[in-house]
Design a protein around this motif. Structure first.
Motif, PDB file in Angstrom:
ATOM      1  N   TRP A   1       0.762  -1.071  -0.021  1.00  0.00           N
ATOM      2  CA  TRP A   1       0.004   0.018   0.089  1.00  0.00           C
ATOM      3  C   TRP A   1       0.761   1.328   0.021  1.00  0.00           C
ATOM      4  O   TRP A   1       2.060   1.028   0.258  1.00  0.00           O
ATOM      5  N   MET A   2       0.231   2.332  -0.414  1.00  0.00           N
ATOM      6  CA  MET A   2       1.013   3.471  -0.465  1.00  0.00           C
ATOM      7  C   MET A   2       0.182   4.688   0.019  1.00  0.00           C
ATOM      8  O   MET A   2      -1.173   4.816  -0.599  1.00  0.00           O
ATOM      9  N   ASP A   3       0.570   5.707   0.752  1.00  0.00           N
ATOM     10  CA  ASP A   3      -0.078   6.708   1.361  1.00  0.00           C
ATOM     11  C   ASP A   3       0.289   8.004   0.774  1.00  0.00           C
ATOM     12  O   ASP A   3       1.322   8.448   1.251  1.00  0.00           O
ATOM     13  N   VAL A   4      -0.374   8.618  -0.187  1.00  0.00           N
ATOM     14  CA  VAL A   4       0.570   9.750  -1.021  1.00  0.00           C
ATOM     15  C   VAL A   4      -0.188  11.229  -0.544  1.00  0.00           C
ATOM     16  O   VAL A   4      -1.247  11.162  -0.569  1.00  0.00           O
ATOM     17  N   GLY A   5       0.789  11.860   0.161  1.00  0.00           N
ATOM     18  CA  GLY A   5       0.411  12.940   1.040  1.00  0.00           C
ATOM     19  C   GLY A   5      -0.048  12.770   2.329  1.00  0.00           C
ATOM     20  O   GLY A   5      -1.164  13.087   2.988  1.00  0.00           O
ATOM     21  N   ALA A   6       1.086  11.931   2.987  1.00  0.00           N
ATOM     22  CA  ALA A   6       0.879  11.386   4.381  1.00  0.00           C
ATOM     23  C   ALA A   6       0.652  12.202   5.376  1.00  0.00           C
ATOM     24  O   ALA A   6       0.188  11.750   6.263  1.00  0.00           O
TER      25      ALA A   6
ATOM     26  N   GLY B   1       4.423  -1.131   3.263  1.00  0.00           N
ATOM     27  CA  GLY B   1       3.701   0.048   3.084  1.00  0.00           C
ATOM     28  C   GLY B   1       4.709   1.188   2.853  1.00  0.00           C
ATOM     29  O   GLY B   1       5.776   1.339   3.261  1.00  0.00           O
ATOM     30  N   LEU B   2       4.338   2.483   2.061  1.00  0.00           N
ATOM     31  CA  LEU B   2       5.144   3.535   1.597  1.00  0.00           C
ATOM     32  C   LEU B   2       4.295   4.869   1.877  1.00  0.00           C
ATOM     33  O   LEU B   2       3.137   4.961   1.543  1.00  0.00           O
ATOM     34  N   ALA B   3       4.916   5.703   2.695  1.00  0.00           N
ATOM     35  CA  ALA B   3       4.316   6.894   2.882  1.00  0.00           C
ATOM     36  C   ALA B   3       5.103   8.082   2.290  1.00  0.00           C
ATOM     37  O   ALA B   3       6.192   7.883   2.255  1.00  0.00           O
ATOM     38  N   VAL B   4       4.553   8.812   1.653  1.00  0.00           N
ATOM     39  CA  VAL B   4       4.982  10.036   0.677  1.00  0.00           C
ATOM     40  C   VAL B   4       4.509  11.519   1.234  1.00  0.00           C
ATOM     41  O   VAL B   4       3.368  11.457   1.127  1.00  0.00           O
ATOM     42  N   ASP B   5       5.424  12.324   1.185  1.00  0.00           N
ATOM     43  CA  ASP B   5       4.925  13.891   1.413  1.00  0.00           C
ATOM     44  C   ASP B   5       6.333  14.586   1.140  1.00  0.00           C
ATOM     45  O   ASP B   5       7.346  14.117   1.138  1.00  0.00           O
ATOM     46  N   ILE B   6       5.919  15.838   1.196  1.00  0.00           N
ATOM     47  CA  ILE B   6       7.150  16.947   0.812  1.00  0.00           C
ATOM     48  C   ILE B   6       8.020  17.158   2.103  1.00  0.00           C
ATOM     49  O   ILE B   6       8.985  17.531   2.054  1.00  0.00           O
TER      50      ILE B   6
ATOM     51  N   VAL C   1      -3.540   2.400  -3.347  1.00  0.00           N
ATOM     52  CA  VAL C   1      -2.926   3.830  -3.061  1.00  0.00           C
ATOM     53  C   VAL C   1      -4.045   4.386  -2.728  1.00  0.00           C
ATOM     54  O   VAL C   1      -5.000   4.538  -3.279  1.00  0.00           O
ATOM     55  N   LEU C   2      -3.860   5.390  -1.519  1.00  0.00           N
ATOM     56  CA  LEU C   2      -4.555   6.296  -1.096  1.00  0.00           C
ATOM     57  C   LEU C   2      -3.999   7.696  -1.149  1.00  0.00           C
ATOM     58  O   LEU C   2      -2.856   7.629  -0.894  1.00  0.00           O
TER      59      LEU C   2
END
Length: 273
Positions: free
Chosen positions: A77-82, A100-105, A141-142
């Protein structure tokens, strides 16, 4: 109040709302630097420790139920804009044997310290091809409350679709500009934040946006559902939002109720090939 003013328009074709022209990248960067865990500091404070965990749990469960039952506890799973990582923590708990992968700036949030299994990638979601830079795909992807912050929602949707494995699921939630709450409250609608919420689709607008993004990414045959949802906000948070702090202090933090605040969800099940 020191961000703007901005002009806000309604699309004549689908009724979606848009800040136009959008703020510059420098202006947006200044705004987000003042945030704490992806939220304005005052909003982060009134959410408290419970935050929006009930809503994030609702999102996670609704996304996972689109997968076959045998894959729900071991999918990637992937949390985009976590943001501060609330949704990522819930996904790690629900998907016990998954990746799991979490993504943000911004930097990795402290909340994820107890979850070394969650990979964190720092990346600018405004980048045209951020999905290629991530170079990963996931079964689920969420992206929750992110699309409305981006100047180019079309590029963002295309990137999200690119991140989904064949046969996987994309789940997205954002404000619904065509909702009853938006139409009644108008400028007093809590999500009406020109210059911060740059794009707020209607159900019709979101459907059209998905059709274009799926066509652009050549992922034809996907099954897409766009619908309005109620949000399970805690009573404490709702009272604090309306500056009724003393009353909120007497309420149990676990009490939630479905609130027609004006939100929609979009679920896309991608074809297996």
């Amino acid at each position: 109040r020191d961000h703007g003013p901005f002009d806000f328009y309604t699309c004549a074709m689908c009724g979606s709302g848009i800040t136009f022209p959008p703020p510059s990248h420098e202006t947006l960067g200044h705004l987000y630097e003042s945030f704490e865990g992806g939220l304005p500091k005052d909003l982060r404070k009134i959410r408290g420790e419970a935050g929006q965990s009930s809503w994030y749990l609702q999102c996670a469960r609704r996304a996972l139920r689109e997968l076959p039952a045998e894959h729900q506890r071991e999918c990637s799973w992937m949390d985009v804009g976590a943001g501060a990582g609330e949704l990522s923590v819930l996904m790690a708990e629900l998907v016990a044997h998954g990746k799991g992968l979490a993504v943000d700036i911004h930097d990795r949030p402290n909340r994820l310290a107890r979850f070394p299994s969650i990979e964190w990638r720092q990346i600018n979601l405004n980048a045209k091809n951020f999905a290629e830079r991530l170079n990963q795909k996931a079964d689920v992807v969420l992206s929750i409350s992110v699309l409305e912050h981006l100047p180019r929602p079309d590029l963002f949707l295309a990137n999200l679709i690119f991140l989904v494995k064949p046969g996987g699921v994309l789940y997205l939630a954002c404000p619904d500009f065509g909702s009853l709450a938006s139409r009644i409250l108008k400028r007093h609608w809590p999500y009406f934040l020109p210059g911060e919420h740059l794009n707020m689709p209607t159900v019709r607008g979101m459907k059209q946006a998905f059709e274009r993004a799926l066509s652009a990414t050549k992922r034809m045959g996907a099954h897409v559902i766009v619908q309005r949802i109620t949000l399970p906000y805690t009573l404490q948070y709702t009272l604090r939002f309306f500056r009724l702090e003393r009353l909120a202090d007497f309420m149990p933090s676990s009490w939630t109720f479905p609130l027609p605040a004006g939100a929609l969800e979009a679920i896309a099940r991608l074809p297996a090939s």
